[in-house]
Design a protein around this motif. Structure first.
Motif, mmCIF file in Angstrom:
data_model
loop_
_atom_site.group_PDB
_atom_site.id
_atom_site.type_symbol
_atom_site.label_atom_id
_atom_site.label_comp_id
_atom_site.label_asym_id
_atom_site.label_seq_id
_atom_site.Cartn_x
_atom_site.Cartn_y
_atom_site.Cartn_z
ATOM 1 N N GLN A 18 9.495 3.255 -7.691
ATOM 2 C CA GLN A 18 9.441 2.303 -8.869
ATOM 3 C C GLN A 18 11.198 1.533 -9.059
ATOM 4 O O GLN A 18 12.008 1.718 -8.351
ATOM 5 C CB GLN A 18 9.570 3.151 -10.207
ATOM 6 C CG GLN A 18 8.675 4.045 -9.927
ATOM 7 C CD GLN A 18 8.534 4.661 -11.537
ATOM 8 O OE1 GLN A 18 9.438 4.753 -12.863
ATOM 9 N NE2 GLN A 18 6.809 5.494 -11.772
ATOM 10 N N PRO A 19 10.746 0.526 -9.371
ATOM 11 C CA PRO A 19 11.783 -0.604 -8.605
ATOM 12 C C PRO A 19 12.861 0.542 -10.124
ATOM 13 O O PRO A 19 14.051 0.095 -9.608
ATOM 14 C CB PRO A 19 11.971 -2.120 -10.119
ATOM 15 C CG PRO A 19 9.998 -1.640 -9.947
ATOM 16 C CD PRO A 19 9.705 -0.683 -10.280
ATOM 17 N N ALA A 20 12.994 1.154 -10.968
ATOM 18 C CA ALA A 20 14.153 1.880 -11.632
ATOM 19 C C ALA A 20 14.752 2.788 -10.417
ATOM 20 O O ALA A 20 15.623 3.144 -10.896
ATOM 21 C CB ALA A 20 13.424 2.282 -13.300
ATOM 22 N N ASP A 21 14.184 3.002 -9.678
ATOM 23 C CA ASP A 21 14.686 4.011 -8.697
ATOM 24 C C ASP A 21 15.669 3.473 -8.047
ATOM 25 O O ASP A 21 16.340 4.603 -7.977
ATOM 26 C CB ASP A 21 13.276 5.243 -7.802
ATOM 27 C CG ASP A 21 12.049 5.272 -8.495
ATOM 28 O OD1 ASP A 21 13.251 6.068 -9.726
ATOM 29 O OD2 ASP A 21 11.534 5.581 -8.508
ATOM 30 N N LEU A 29 13.220 -4.729 0.428
ATOM 31 C CA LEU A 29 12.295 -4.625 -1.014
ATOM 32 C C LEU A 29 12.430 -5.672 -2.034
ATOM 33 O O LEU A 29 13.612 -6.492 -2.295
ATOM 34 C CB LEU A 29 12.727 -3.420 -1.590
ATOM 35 C CG LEU A 29 12.824 -1.928 -0.475
ATOM 36 C CD1 LEU A 29 12.867 -0.818 -1.183
ATOM 37 C CD2 LEU A 29 10.604 -2.019 -0.048
ATOM 38 N N ARG A 30 11.101 -6.450 -2.511
ATOM 39 C CA ARG A 30 11.391 -7.276 -3.807
ATOM 40 C C ARG A 30 10.755 -6.522 -5.042
ATOM 41 O O ARG A 30 9.936 -6.682 -4.870
ATOM 42 C CB ARG A 30 11.016 -9.024 -2.821
ATOM 43 C CG ARG A 30 11.612 -9.392 -2.313
ATOM 44 C CD ARG A 30 11.263 -10.071 -1.598
ATOM 45 N NE ARG A 30 11.277 -11.174 0.370
ATOM 46 C CZ ARG A 30 12.436 -11.529 -0.063
ATOM 47 N NH1 ARG A 30 12.726 -12.489 -0.613
ATOM 48 N NH2 ARG A 30 12.557 -11.868 1.273
ATOM 49 N N GLY A 86 8.065 -6.664 -12.410
ATOM 50 C CA GLY A 86 8.710 -5.644 -12.460
ATOM 51 C C GLY A 86 8.626 -4.936 -11.429
ATOM 52 O O GLY A 86 8.771 -3.517 -10.811
ATOM 53 N N ALA A 87 7.113 -4.967 -10.482
ATOM 54 C CA ALA A 87 6.930 -4.509 -9.302
ATOM 55 C C ALA A 87 7.307 -5.304 -8.378
ATOM 56 O O ALA A 87 7.704 -6.084 -7.939
ATOM 57 C CB ALA A 87 4.933 -4.187 -9.951
ATOM 58 N N THR A 121 9.893 -15.359 -2.202
ATOM 59 C CA THR A 121 11.033 -15.930 -2.898
ATOM 60 C C THR A 121 10.707 -15.156 -4.194
ATOM 61 O O THR A 121 12.218 -15.232 -4.847
ATOM 62 C CB THR A 121 9.747 -17.026 -3.238
ATOM 63 O OG1 THR A 121 8.777 -16.734 -4.369
ATOM 64 C CG2 THR A 121 9.443 -18.205 -2.438
ATOM 65 N N ALA A 122 10.059 -13.300 -4.131
ATOM 66 C CA ALA A 122 10.374 -12.544 -5.402
ATOM 67 C C ALA A 122 12.447 -12.535 -5.330
ATOM 68 O O ALA A 122 12.285 -12.433 -4.121
ATOM 69 C CB ALA A 122 9.602 -11.751 -5.059
ATOM 70 N N ARG A 123 12.319 -11.713 -5.755
ATOM 71 C CA ARG A 123 14.053 -11.430 -6.296
ATOM 72 C C ARG A 123 14.045 -9.708 -5.280
ATOM 73 O O ARG A 123 13.137 -9.001 -5.617
ATOM 74 C CB ARG A 123 14.467 -10.822 -7.633
ATOM 75 C CG ARG A 123 16.032 -10.019 -8.057
ATOM 76 C CD ARG A 123 16.077 -10.173 -9.071
ATOM 77 N NE ARG A 123 15.305 -9.575 -10.300
ATOM 78 C CZ ARG A 123 15.778 -8.090 -10.702
ATOM 79 N NH1 ARG A 123 16.898 -7.669 -9.739
ATOM 80 N NH2 ARG A 123 14.886 -7.630 -11.473
ATOM 81 N N VAL A 124 15.282 -8.623 -4.701
ATOM 82 C CA VAL A 124 15.864 -8.721 -3.753
ATOM 83 C C VAL A 124 16.553 -7.126 -4.165
ATOM 84 O O VAL A 124 17.283 -8.085 -5.460
ATOM 85 C CB VAL A 124 16.115 -9.309 -2.120
ATOM 86 C CG1 VAL A 124 16.803 -7.881 -1.447
ATOM 87 C CG2 VAL A 124 15.839 -9.761 -1.494
#
Length: 678
Positions: A68-71, A167-168, A173-174, A180-183
Motif C-alpha cells: 500500500q502506498p502508505a507502507d 514505484l508510482r 493513491g493507488a 507520468t505518475a508520482r514516484v
C-alpha cells in the motif's frame, strides 16, 4: 622499374583474381568484426533488457498489489509482521521461479521498507546513483560488484545484476505504471549474473557463427561471380589480343603482327640468315567474288591460307587484307633461294579448289624482297615486295624480284596523283600526236595520242611521272575516258577539215577489266559522230594475258564496234604468243628497244624479223616504234614491216601543228619520189 629476384627474372605479380580474393576477404573480415561487436552489444543489451523486464513484471505483479502506498511512508517503523508474512509467502514463488537472489523495497527517505532478508528491513542507507535514478523515475540496471553498504548481505552470491524499478502512485493513491505518475519509492531486485552472462555468451556465439557462415557464403558467392567474370575477361582479353594481331577470316597474322615478326627476324638476321618476303596477290579473285559470291570467295581465301600455313616451312604466313598474302622465310642465301619459295607457292595453288561444286584454279602474282639488299625494316621490305608484285601483274609474269628500276613511286609523284582529279576538271590534261607512217606508200594514215599534263606551276609533266602511281588506283578509269574523249574530239575536228586519220589510244590492263569499257567507247564514238574504224585501241601484252578469258570477251565486243586492236610493246612480256590465235588482234607494235638495236644486237634483229614474219602469216599488220634514222627505216622496209613510228618521221606535236606538218611531209615526200624516179 620492376624489382627482380636473384635469378634476374621479374617477380610475378599476383593475378587480379588473387588480389581481389585477398582484399575482399580482409574487407569482409573487417565488416564481420564490426558487425560482430555490434551484434554482441545488441545481444548483451537485449539479455539485460529481458532481465530488467522480468524485474518490472515482478514489481508490477508480485509487489505492487501487496503493498500500500502508505507502507512507503514508514521511516523507522517496519511493516507489521502479518504484512511481511503475506509478502514473504507471495514472493517465494516469484523468487524461486525467476531465480531472484534478493528483493528490497525503498522509500524516498532511503529506508528499506521491505526485503526478503529480514536483516535489512527497517534499515537506512546512504543514497547511491542507481537508487537516485529510480527515485527520478527511471528503471536502471547495473552489474554490481556488491561494494555498497546495503549489499553486504549479498556478497556471498557472487556477481549479480541489480535492477531498480520506480514505484508510482496515481492521484487516487493507488500504485500505477503510468510513467507520468508520482514516484513514492523504488523496488530493487538482484538477479544472478552468471546465467545472464552465459545467455549473452551463447547468443553472441550463435550470432558470430551465423555471421561467419553468412559472410563466408557471401564471400564464396562473390568470389565465384568475380572468378567467372575474371575468366570471361581473360578470355575476352585473349580474343581481343588475338583479333588485334590476326586476320578475323583466316586466323593468320595480320599486318601488325607481321611487322613485329619481321622486325624480330631482322634483329636476329645474323643467326637466322637472310630474310625474304614474298607478297602474293590472287589473280582474277574479283571474278570469283562476282560469279560465286563473297561467301564462296571467303572459302577460297581460307583454303589458300590453310595451304600456305600448313605446307610451307615459313617463319610467318600472314594476310594483309583482300586477296593479298605474305610469306616470310629465313635462311635465304640469295635470290635463287627466294625464287624456289615462289615455285613452292605456285605448286600449292595449282591444285584445284572445290567451292560450291565448282572446281577453281587459283593463280597469283608474287613480288619478292630480300633483306638487307632491298630493305632493313619491315615497312620498306613490304613496300618493295608490293612494288615487285604489281610489276609482275602488270607484265603478265607470275613473279618478280624487286629492283630499284621498278620504283616509280615517290612523295612528289604521290602528290601529283592527289592533284590529278582536279587537273582533269580544270582542262590541264592535253594530248600530243605522233604520226604513223605507212612504209610502202609514205602516207600518214594514223596518229597515236600521247597524254601530257600541263601543270600550272611545274609546266609539262610527262606520263612517266604520274601514270605509274595512278595505274592501280580508281583514277586510271577517269583519266582513260578523258584521254579517249579528247582524242576522238580531235579526230572529228580533223575530219571536218578533210583530214581522215585513225587515232590510237592506249588502255591500261586495269581498264580492260572495267565493266563500263564497251559502253564508254560506244558513247564516245557516238558523241563525236565517228565510225569505229576511226579508233585504234593499243593494249600491252599484260592487259590481254592477265585475265585471258575476260579479255577475249571484252576485245571481241570492242572489235564488233569496228575498232582496231593493237598489241603495244610486243615482245617485252616474255609470255606465250598463243593468244594471237584466239584474240581479235589486228596490229603488232614492235617495242622500240628492239628497233633501236636492230643493227647492234643480233637477238633484237631476230625478234624484229620473227615478229614481221609471224604477223604476215597471221594476217596482222606490224608497226615498228622508235625509228630514228633512214637506215633503220630502209631495213624495216626490206623485212616487210608495214608501218613506222619515231622521230625520223615526226616527234609528238600539238593538234594544230599536225595539218601543216602533213602538208610539208607530203610535199617533201612527193619531191623525193620524183627525184628518185628521175
Amino acid at each position: 622499374m620492376r624489382k627482380t629476384g636473384p635469378s634476374g627474372r621479374h617477380r610475378r605479380r599476383p593475378s587480379l583474381l588473387v588480389r581481389f580474393g585477398l582484399l575482399s576477404f580482409v574487407m569482409l573480415l573487417a565488416v564481420g568484426v564490426v558487425l560482430g561487436r555490434r551484434l554482441q552489444k545488441s545481444a548483451h543489451d537485449r539479455t539485460l533488457g529481458d532481465a530488467v523486464h522480468s524485474a518490472q513484471i515482478i514489481a508490477a505483479v508480485g509487489i505492487e498489489p501487496l503493498l500500500q502506498p502508505a507502507d512507503l511512508q514508514r521511516n523507522f517503523e517496519p511493516l507489521a509482521a502479518n504484512r511481511r508474512t503475506i509478502l514473504d509467502d507471495a514472493l517465494k514463488s516469484s523468487v524461486s521461479n525467476n531465480g531472484v537472489v534478493r528483493l528490497k523495497v525503498w522509500n524516498l527517505q532511503h529506508w528499506i521498507v521491505y526485503s526478503d532478508n529480514p536483516k535489512l528491513v527497517g534499515r537506512w542507507f546512504a543514497s547511491e546513483p542507481n537508487l537516485e535514478a529510480a527515485f527520478a523515475g527511471r528503471t536502471v540496471s547495473d552489474i554490481t560488484d556488491l561494494s555498497s553498504a546495503e549489499e553486504l548481505e549479498e556478497r556471498d552470491f557472487g556477481t549479480l545484476l541489480s535492477v531498480y524499478v520506480p514505484l508510482r502512485v496515481d492521484a487516487a493513491g493507488a500504485f500505477t505504471n503510468d510513467p507520468t505518475a508520482r514516484v513514492v519509492g523504488a523496488f530493487e531486485i538482484y538477479l544472478p549474473y552468471k546465467p545472464i552472462a552465459a545467455a549473452i555468451t551463447h547468443d553472441t556465439r550463435e550470432l558470430y557463427l551465423e555471421l561467419a557462415v553468412g559472410l563466408l557464403i557471401l564471400y564464396l558467392v562473390l568470389f565465384r561471380l568475380v572468378a567467372g567474370a575474371s575468366r570471361r575477361l581473360r578470355k575476352q582479353a585473349t580474343e581481343n589480343a588475338f583479333q588485334a594481331t590476326h586476320d578475323a577470316l583466316t586466323g593468320l597474322p595480320n599486318r601488325r603482327m607481321l611487322n613485329t615478326v619481321v622486325a624480330d627476324l631482322l634483329a636476329n638476321q645474323g643467326e637466322t640468315g637472310f630474310v625474304a618476303i614474298a607478297l602474293l596477290d590472287l589473280d582474277r579473285f574479283k571474278e570469283i567474288n562476282d560469279t560465286l559470291g563473297h561467301t564462296r570467295g571467303d572459302e577460297v581465301l581460307c583454303t589458300v591460307a590453310a595451304r600456305l600455313s600448313t605446307h610451307l616451312e615459313a617463319a610467318c604466313v600472314a594476310r594483309l587484307g583482300g586477296d593479298e598474302f605474305v610469306v616470310v622465310v629465313t635462311n635465304v642465301a640469295d635470290g635463287h633461294d627466294a625464287l624456289v619459295l615462289c615455285d613452292r607457292i605456285e605448286r600449292l595453288l595449282e591444285e584445284q579448289i572445290e567451292v560450291g561444286g565448282v572446281q577453281i584454279c587459283v593463280r597469283s602474282s608474287i613480288g619478292l624482297a630480300i633483306a638487307p639488299e632491298h630493305g632493313t625494316d619491315p615497312d620498306t621490305l613490304l613496300q618493295h615486295a608490293d612494288v615487285a608484285m604489281y610489276v609482275a601483274k602488270r607484265t603478265g609474269s607470275t613473279r618478280r624480284m624487286y629492283s630499284a628500276d621498278f620504283d616509280d613511286y615517290s612523295p612528289e609523284r604521290l602528290g601529283l596523283a592527289a592533284e590529278l582529279r582536279g587537273a582533269m576538271a580544270a582542262g590541264q590534261i592535253t594530248l600530243l600526236y605522233q604520226p604513223k607512217l605507212e612504209i610502202g606508200t609514205c602516207r600518214i594514215l594514223g596518229v597515236e595520242a600521247l597524254v601530257r599534263w600541263q601543270h600550272p606551276q611545274r609546266g609539262t609533266i610527262m606520263p612517266a611521272d604520274f601514270l605509274p602511281v595512278i595505274e592501280n588506283t580508281e583514277l586510271i578509269g577517269p583519266l582513260t575516258w578523258c584521254v579517249l574523249d579528247l582524242a576522238l574530239a580531235q579526230c572529228a575536228a580533223w575530219r571536218r577539215q578533210g583530214v581522215d586519220l585513225v587515232i590510237a589510244v592506249n588502255l591500261s590492263a586495269r581498264t580492260v577489266s572495267d565493266p563500263s569499257l564497251i559502253d564508254n567507247i560506244r558513247v564516245a564514238l557516238a558523241r563525236h559522230d565517228l565510225p569505229g574504224r576511226a579508233l585504234e585501241i593499243e593494249l600491252t601484252e599484260s592487259a590481254v594475258l592477265g585475265d585471258h578469258v575476260h579479255a577475249q570477251v571484252a576485245l571481241n565486243m570492242i572489235r564488233e564496234l569496228g575498232v582496231t586492236l593493237a598489241v603495244d610493246d610486243f615482245g617485252t612480256g616474255y609470255a606465250s604468243i598463243s593468244y594471237l590465235t584466239t584474240l581479235p588482234v589486228d596490229v603488232l607494235k614492235i617495242d622500240r628497244s628492239f628497233v633501236a638495236n636492230l643493227f647492234t644486237d643480233r637477238k633484237a634483229a631476230a625478234v624484229v624479223q620473227f615478229t614481221v614474219d609471224l604477223a604476215g602469216r597471221l594476217g596482222l599488220e606490224v608497226v615498228a616504234e622508235g625509228v630514228e634514222d633512214e637506215r633503220t627505216l630502209a631495213e624495216l622496209a626490206r623485212l616487210g614491216c608495214d608501218h613506222a613510228q619515231g622521230f625520223l618521221i615526226a616527234k609528238p606535236m600539238h593538234a594544230e601543228q599536225l595539218v601543216g606538218w602533213m602538208t610539208r611531209w607530203y610535199a617533201a615526200t612527193d619531191q623525193q619520189v620524183e627525184v628518185m624516179s628521175g
